[in-house]
Structure formats: C-alpha cells, structure tokens
Scaffold this active site. Sequence first.
Site, short mmCIF file in Angstrom:
data_model
loop_
_atom_site.label_atom_id
_atom_site.label_comp_id
_atom_site.label_asym_id
_atom_site.label_seq_id
_atom_site.Cartn_x
_atom_site.Cartn_y
_atom_site.Cartn_z
N ASP A 128 20.35 -116.74 -29.68
CA ASP A 128 20.45 -117.84 -28.54
C ASP A 128 19.22 -118.20 -28.15
O ASP A 128 19.06 -119.13 -27.18
CB ASP A 128 21.42 -117.09 -27.20
CG ASP A 128 20.55 -115.94 -26.66
OD1 ASP A 128 19.64 -115.42 -26.96
OD2 ASP A 128 21.17 -115.60 -25.36
N SER A 129 17.93 -117.48 -28.82
CA SER A 129 16.71 -118.33 -28.70
C SER A 129 16.86 -119.76 -29.17
O SER A 129 15.92 -120.40 -28.90
CB SER A 129 15.81 -117.33 -29.39
OG SER A 129 16.16 -117.09 -30.71
N ASP A 154 24.75 -114.06 -32.04
CA ASP A 154 24.20 -113.70 -30.90
C ASP A 154 25.20 -114.14 -29.56
O ASP A 154 25.39 -115.23 -29.39
CB ASP A 154 22.81 -114.02 -30.79
CG ASP A 154 21.88 -113.37 -29.67
OD1 ASP A 154 22.58 -112.08 -29.17
OD2 ASP A 154 20.90 -113.67 -29.04
N LYS A 171 25.55 -109.49 -31.83
CA LYS A 171 24.50 -108.89 -30.83
C LYS A 171 24.98 -109.21 -29.46
O LYS A 171 25.17 -110.41 -29.16
CB LYS A 171 23.10 -109.35 -31.33
CG LYS A 171 22.00 -108.37 -30.25
CD LYS A 171 20.63 -109.00 -30.81
CE LYS A 171 20.22 -110.02 -30.01
NZ LYS A 171 20.29 -110.28 -28.66
N GLU A 226 23.44 -108.22 -25.44
CA GLU A 226 22.10 -107.93 -24.57
C GLU A 226 22.86 -106.84 -23.33
O GLU A 226 24.11 -106.95 -22.76
CB GLU A 226 21.65 -108.93 -23.87
CG GLU A 226 20.85 -109.79 -24.56
CD GLU A 226 19.94 -110.96 -23.97
OE1 GLU A 226 19.79 -110.82 -22.59
OE2 GLU A 226 19.52 -111.58 -24.54
N GLU A 255 13.33 -104.84 -27.02
CA GLU A 255 12.49 -106.00 -26.81
C GLU A 255 11.59 -105.51 -25.93
O GLU A 255 11.87 -105.10 -24.88
CB GLU A 255 13.22 -106.95 -26.41
CG GLU A 255 12.49 -108.26 -26.39
CD GLU A 255 13.19 -109.55 -26.35
OE1 GLU A 255 14.42 -109.71 -26.59
OE2 GLU A 255 12.45 -110.75 -26.13
O1 KIV Z 1 17.86 -114.79 -29.35
C1 KIV Z 1 17.05 -114.08 -30.03
O2 KIV Z 1 16.36 -114.70 -30.82
C2 KIV Z 1 16.72 -112.69 -29.68
C3 KIV Z 1 15.49 -112.19 -30.15
C4 KIV Z 1 15.32 -110.75 -29.50
C5 KIV Z 1 14.97 -111.97 -31.67
O3 KIV Z 1 17.67 -112.04 -29.12
#
Ligand code: KIV
Length: 266
Positions: free
Chosen positions: A45-46, A84, A114, A116, A183
């Site tokens: 999500d970056s 993500d 993924k 968080e 991270e």
């Molecule tokens: O969104 C992202 O790119 C991440 C980084 C930690 C790689 O979560």
Amino acid sequence: MPKTTIQDFMKKKAGGKKITMLTAYDYPFAQIVDEAGVDAILVGDSLGMVVQGLENTLPVSMDEMIYHTKLVTRAVKNAMVVGDMPFMSYQTGVADAVRNAGRFLKEAGAAAIKLEGGAEVADQIRAMTRSDIPVMAHIGLTPQSIHRMGGYKVQGKTEEAANRLIEEARIVEDAGAFSLLLEAIPMALAERITAELSIPTIGIGAGPHCDGQVLVLHDVIGLFERFVPKFVKRYANLKESALKAVREYREEVEKGIFPSEETSFK
Ligand code: KIV
C-alpha cells in the site's frame, strides 16, 4: 521455473538461504523484479505514496490494491505475489478481513496477503489461514498506525517495547502467519525474533539477521525523493535518467531534430 511458494519460504529459512522481496505496482516494474529472480513481490500500500503521491498510505482503497495487484500478477512468471491489505480493509472485523483478503487471490491472482498488526489482528489471521489464504504478518513500524505512533519512528527500543514485539511475533505465528515482516526495529531485536520463530522473518530497516529482506522498489531505483529512510540503499537513479531523456526529447522536438527522416514514413 515454478512460482515461489510459502513452502519455499520455509525451506529457505531451514537452509539458511536469504529470501528476497521487493515491492512492485505495475506490469513493467513487476516484469523487471521477476526477471531479476527476486523471490516475492509485495504489492504494497506504499503505492499510495510512491505512485499516487499521497501523504501517507491511509487513503488507499481495496479496489486500487486489486487493480495494481492485477497489473503485477499479469507480468510475473516466478515470484510469489503478495497483496497488501489497505487501511480499514481488515481492522473492521473478521468477516470483512476474509472477504477482502480473498479478493486478492480470487480477483487479482495473488498467492498471499500481508496485513499490519500483532495480537489485535490474530483473529483475522486465524480466519484467513482457515480459509486457505496465506498471511504475511507485519509488526514494528506499521505505517497504517502513523497517527497512533506519531510518525514513522523506530519501534521496540525500550526493553518493555521489545518484549511486547517478541510476544506479538509469537502470537501471529501461533495464529497461522507463514512469515513475518519486521519494520524499523533494532537489529538485535530482529535477530532474537528471527531465532525464536519457526516462520521466516522479512526485514525492512531491521538489520541483516532476518531470514529475508524487502525494500520499496521506488526507493531502490531512485524514483521516490520526498524522503529516504536510513535503511534504504539506492542502487540506481532512474529519476535522473528519465529526466535527461525527456529533456532531450523536448529539445530535439523544439529544434526540429526529431522526428528525422528515419523515424518518418515515406
Ligand atoms: O507497503 C509496503 O510497501 C510495505 C513495506 C514494508 C515494504 O509494507
């Protein structure tokens, strides 16, 4: 060569071989990362910051993540593609979390997701894993928590905070995560977590002792300039090369050098 699987991640940890991971958000860059032999691509999500030009990752939507993940999976032959989960796609409850995670596999062709968080998302990890959705957990600096954390700050620096992160790592492993992204934490803490877990750890700003490493592609190739975290190594400056090419094109058009006879039809 077959696609990288979650079993390959485990084999690499067992064999002491490093796992490589980078982000990508579109077809041409996913093709480059895949061709370079990187094990896994995170459609992070970056992209909110490095592609969409946003202040932070919070506004990124599920539909945008699905769109970008589709572009990436279309290009990839060998890497594992990990989608993500964006802010508020899993925090609102287990049913939302499973439904949204499932979209990455069903609509976009990802092999894993993924999310968080630690203990607070253990139920979501359990439910996704039960639904055959492989989950990479992510603790330490979690960018979706920017307002709670008061900025992008190194986490786990006090003994109490370090112990809490060790506990969170155990919890997400027990909940079924197949790997854990760490991270911006001190390298000694990352080393300890890596030694305690049976699942592989993937570090970003977590030192050299993790089982693997991930970076944001646009940091690595010099396409994101707003800020460069201490843990980033820039391997190329694509912004400079692209700027030079575009300037040359403009000048040649203005001077009547381009198009030439060779690039014109007779
Ligand atoms: O969104 C992202 O790119 C991440 C980084 C930690 C790689 O979560």
